[in-house]
Design an enzyme around this catalytic site. Structure first.
Site, PDB file in Angstrom:
ATOM      1  N   GLU A   1      -7.623  11.922   2.456  1.00 29.28           N
ATOM      2  CA  GLU A   1      -8.122  12.492   3.778  1.00 29.28           C
ATOM      3  C   GLU A   1      -9.067  13.866   3.474  1.00 29.28           C
ATOM      4  O   GLU A   1      -8.427  14.533   2.671  1.00 29.28           O
ATOM      5  CB  GLU A   1      -7.460  12.640   4.874  1.00 29.28           C
ATOM      6  CG  GLU A   1      -6.855  11.227   5.439  1.00 29.28           C
ATOM      7  CD  GLU A   1      -5.822  11.427   6.388  1.00 29.28           C
ATOM      8  OE1 GLU A   1      -5.383  12.576   6.901  1.00 29.28           O
ATOM      9  OE2 GLU A   1      -5.116  10.521   7.085  1.00 29.28           O
TER      10      GLU A   1
ATOM     11  N   ARG B   1       1.437   7.348   7.658  1.00 29.53           N
ATOM     12  CA  ARG B   1       0.821   8.031   6.602  1.00 29.53           C
ATOM     13  C   ARG B   1       0.020   7.092   5.817  1.00 29.53           C
ATOM     14  O   ARG B   1       0.269   5.913   5.703  1.00 29.53           O
ATOM     15  CB  ARG B   1       1.626   8.694   5.581  1.00 29.53           C
ATOM     16  CG  ARG B   1       2.514  10.042   6.243  1.00 29.53           C
ATOM     17  CD  ARG B   1       1.341  11.091   6.324  1.00 29.53           C
ATOM     18  NE  ARG B   1       2.033  12.402   6.905  1.00 29.53           N
ATOM     19  CZ  ARG B   1       1.940  12.755   8.111  1.00 29.53           C
ATOM     20  NH1 ARG B   1       1.273  11.772   9.144  1.00 29.53           N
ATOM     21  NH2 ARG B   1       2.425  13.741   8.533  1.00 29.53           N
TER      22      ARG B   1
ATOM     23  N   ILE C   1       8.896   8.584  17.492  1.00 30.73           N
ATOM     24  CA  ILE C   1       7.470   7.886  17.712  1.00 30.73           C
ATOM     25  C   ILE C   1       7.788   6.465  17.813  1.00 30.73           C
ATOM     26  O   ILE C   1       7.388   5.840  18.570  1.00 30.73           O
ATOM     27  CB  ILE C   1       6.543   8.344  16.624  1.00 30.73           C
ATOM     28  CG1 ILE C   1       6.311   9.892  16.534  1.00 30.73           C
ATOM     29  CG2 ILE C   1       5.299   7.323  16.516  1.00 30.73           C
ATOM     30  CD1 ILE C   1       5.292  10.164  15.350  1.00 30.73           C
TER      31      ILE C   1
ATOM     32  N   HIS D   1      -7.455  10.366  11.938  1.00 30.89           N
ATOM     33  CA  HIS D   1      -6.183  11.273  12.175  1.00 30.89           C
ATOM     34  C   HIS D   1      -6.072  12.060  13.390  1.00 30.89           C
ATOM     35  O   HIS D   1      -5.927  13.194  13.271  1.00 30.89           O
ATOM     36  CB  HIS D   1      -6.104  11.778  10.760  1.00 30.89           C
ATOM     37  CG  HIS D   1      -4.430  12.111  10.523  1.00 30.89           C
ATOM     38  ND1 HIS D   1      -4.150  12.426   9.132  1.00 30.89           N
ATOM     39  CD2 HIS D   1      -3.549  12.407  11.341  1.00 30.89           C
ATOM     40  CE1 HIS D   1      -2.757  12.613   9.137  1.00 30.89           C
ATOM     41  NE2 HIS D   1      -2.325  12.692  10.639  1.00 30.89           N
TER      42      HIS D   1
ATOM     43  N   SER E   1      14.352   0.085  10.382  1.00 32.60           N
ATOM     44  CA  SER E   1      14.620   1.411   9.978  1.00 32.60           C
ATOM     45  C   SER E   1      15.793   1.449   8.821  1.00 32.60           C
ATOM     46  O   SER E   1      16.595   0.411   8.678  1.00 32.60           O
ATOM     47  CB  SER E   1      14.890   2.452  11.098  1.00 32.60           C
ATOM     48  OG  SER E   1      15.898   2.212  11.530  1.00 32.60           O
TER      49      SER E   1
END
Length: 335
Positions: A271, A242, A162, A289, A181
């Protein structure tokens, strides 16, 4: 010989169910709301396979109630809702749905980025409410001034599928691409003209910061008060990862006090979510979401779920097995 039983905790696209019905006895929880915990614990008692959503906590309690359970197929790329370590100990396979939702999620990240930078939601409300007509002014040089995107610096935290897809879109806006990363990716750096930066440097240099990391112990509240203060006052934060990657209390403070210019959020610490303090702010764009919410992505996810379960049934390693250590515990199949 009877077919193995699979329980699906929410209605998924029909293409996936049709594939499964050829090989399994299928039961689907058809209520729009998530399945109550007590019903889930009852349903798993006699199933061989389970298809779950991010909203279900699949832990030791579930595994203890499911003596026949051999595989859990998560209808998501993330799997922080599943106790993978416990599943592995019990010889239970865990799969996810990477790849098929990459482009849809990257598209939404850029949609949030553009909507936040250019005040699209505020402009829509202004027009739709009739306020524009009431003002009696066709155009004003100081209305809805936003931030340029073209040629600016984007910092992407998390550079998997992504994150890289977001970088590809950023190239179309001729942006300088920074990334952080756990491991450097020299080949990808060359392909996408991306620069690796330590996290704190990325935050200081970026005009737009996009979160695309999985949730784990290292990324929980990664974006906290200290790091929000490192960002430019004109910076915009986007989260399609997230919710718990951001400390929400710190973010609200940052948005209110002007440490950053704005935020675009698709995910939240809990959520479904409602926070009056956050939702009352006009420098944040919110979606419920929907990162993977395209017809193509959701159908692709359903197919991949089915492919994983069918492969397992045939004694093959599922295509997107998460816990490869389980292969040492149990061979694939319902034997």
């Amino acid at each position: 010989m009877s077919k193995p039983r699979v329980f699906i905790t929410r209605e998924i696209p029909e293409v996936g169910i049709e594939m499964l019905e050829k090989e399994f006895e299928v039961e689907v929880w058809e209520d729009e709301r998530e399945i109550p915990r007590e019903i889930l614990l009852e349903k798993v008692k006699d199933v061989d396979a389970l298809v779950t959503m991010l909203s279900e906590r699949i832990d030791r309690e579930v595994f203890e109630r499911a003596p026949r359970l051999r595989i859990v197929a998560n209808y998501a790329v993330g799997y922080d809702n599943i106790d993978v370590e416990e599943a592995t100990k019990r010889g239970i396979y865990v799969t996810n749905t990477p790849g098929v939702l990459t482009d849809a999620t990257a598209d939404l990240a850029f949609a949030l980025l553009l909507a936040t930078a250019r005040h699209l939601v505020k402009g829509d409300k202004f027009t739709r409410s009739g306020e524009w007509k009431k003002r009696g002014v066709a155009w004003h040089p100081k209305w809805f001034l936003g931030y340029d995107v073209y040629g600016k610096t984007i910092g992407i935290i998390g550079f998997g599928r992504i994150g890289q897809a977001i970088a590809k879109r950023a190239r179309g806006f001729d942006m300088r691409i920074l990334y952080y990363s756990r491991t450097r990716k020299p080949e990808v750096e060359k392909e996408l003209n991306a620069e690796f930066k330590p996290l704190d440097e990325l935050l200081r240099e970026s005009d737009f910061v996009v979160l695309a990391v999985p949730l784990n112990k290292e990324t929980y509240h990664m974006i906290n008060e200290e790091r929000l203060k490192m960002m430019k006052r004109t910076a915009i934060l986007i989260n399609v990862a997230r919710g718990k990657v951001i400390d929400t209390k710190a973010l609200i403070k940052a948005l209110k006090e002007g440490w950053i210019a704005g935020a675009g959020l698709d995910v939240y610490e809990e959520e479904p979510y409602y926070n009056e303090e956050l939702f009352s702010l006009d420098n944040v764009v919110l979606t419920p979401h929907i990162g993977s919410a395209t017809f193509g992505a959701r159908e692709g996810m359903a197919k991949l779920v089915a492919e994983n379960l069918i492969a397992f049934k045939r004694g093959e390693v599922p295509p997107t097995l998460v816990n490869r250590e389980v292969l040492k515990v149990r061979k694939p199949g319902f034997q």
